[in-house]
Design an enzyme around this catalytic site. Structure first.
Site, PDB file in Angstrom:
ATOM      1  N   ASP A   1       5.829  -0.915  -2.450  1.00 11.33           N
ATOM      2  CA  ASP A   1       6.910  -1.735  -2.250  1.00 11.33           C
ATOM      3  C   ASP A   1       7.918  -1.365  -3.088  1.00 11.33           C
ATOM      4  OD1 ASP A   1       5.224  -3.322  -0.379  1.00 11.33           O
ATOM      5  OD2 ASP A   1       4.588  -4.752  -2.132  1.00 11.33           O
TER       6      ASP A   1
ATOM      7  N   ASP B   1       1.548 -12.181   8.985  1.00 10.91           N
ATOM      8  CA  ASP B   1       1.611 -12.798   7.530  1.00 10.91           C
ATOM      9  C   ASP B   1       0.990 -14.294   7.595  1.00 10.91           C
ATOM     10  OD1 ASP B   1       2.828 -10.581   6.940  1.00 10.91           O
ATOM     11  OD2 ASP B   1       4.762 -11.141   6.426  1.00 10.91           O
TER      12      ASP B   1
END
Length: 239
Positions: free
Chosen positions: A130, A8
């Site tokens: 998600d 990330d």
């Protein structure tokens, strides 16, 4: 089951958040290329690269990192975060990504994503689901929807998408174990799906459980950076 390590990115640095909270940011390495090369040297083949600046700004920001990683490693990279316009998608593919990860856009602008599926082919995309309480959440997990994960996946399977990764937001970054029961339920409903688990992996036993549940892949982040799982251990799953 294929192990897919995650990197990330914020400000070009390798970080991890807890449950998507930017205020709970921990920098693990200033150099994402060093991290990616370590994954490649350990025998891993794929990388999940997330542009957290892009996700926040709703426009791709860290494409230079992607370009560097695709140019200097042989990893197969899926890139997500901020892909909301044609220009974003083009720069992601031109920078060498094998797959574009699409989540929020698939909810907010279904016609545009459907157009891209026809234009580039569904094999170039990784659909991101998600989930909070089995409902889809978007825009860096800041906005909840009423769309169930089953309806979301079913809709895009019908459009040719075959590769989906699912993150249970309640588990992400907490090292408390993944939502294996939820993932098993989804796989049972969609047996043809190339399903990739994401979030909560804390050790090898979690990976074994995901493999036994039928997951085709597992994205692993914090467990690697916190030394809960060694790179040689991960390699053994890539069969």
């Amino acid at each position: 089951m294929e192990i897919i390590p995650a990197i990330d990115i914020i400000d070009g640095k390798c970080v991890r958040l807890t449950q998507g909270d930017y205020s709970q940011k921990k920098i693990y390495n200033e150099d994402p290329l060093e991290v990616a090369k370590a994954f490649e040297d350990a025998g891993l083949h794929r990388l999940h690269l997330v542009d957290l600046d892009g996700a926040r700004d709703k426009s791709v920001r860290n494409w230079k990192v992607l370009e560097q990683l695709t140019g200097k490693t042989g990893l197969s990279i899926d890139f997500g975060g901020g892909i909301s316009r044609e220009d974003d998608l083009r720069i992601v593919f031109e920078s060498g990504a094998d797959y574009a990860t699409i989540g929020s856009l698939a909810v907010k602008n279904e016609p545009l994503f459907t157009q891209w599926l026809g234009q580039y082919g569904p094999d170039r995309f990784l659909l991101g689901a998600d989930v909070r309480d089995k409902k889809i959440s978007i825009h860096g997990w800041k906005e909840d929807t009423s769309i169930t994960v089953s309806d979301f996946i079913r809709n895009y399977l019908a459009k040719g998408v075959r590769q989906v990764f699912c993150t249970d937001i309640s588990k992400d970054g907490k090292l408390e174990g993944p939502s294996t029961a939820l993932y098993s339920e989804i796989i049972g409903e969609f047996p043809s799906l190339h399903f990739i688990a994401s979030g909560g992996v804390s050790g090898v036993s979690d990976l074994e459980a995901l493999r036994d549940a039928g997951c085709k892949g597992a994205i692993v982040g914090k467990a690697i950076y916190e030394n809960r799982i060694s790179l040689p251990e991960l390699k053994s799953f890539n069969r």
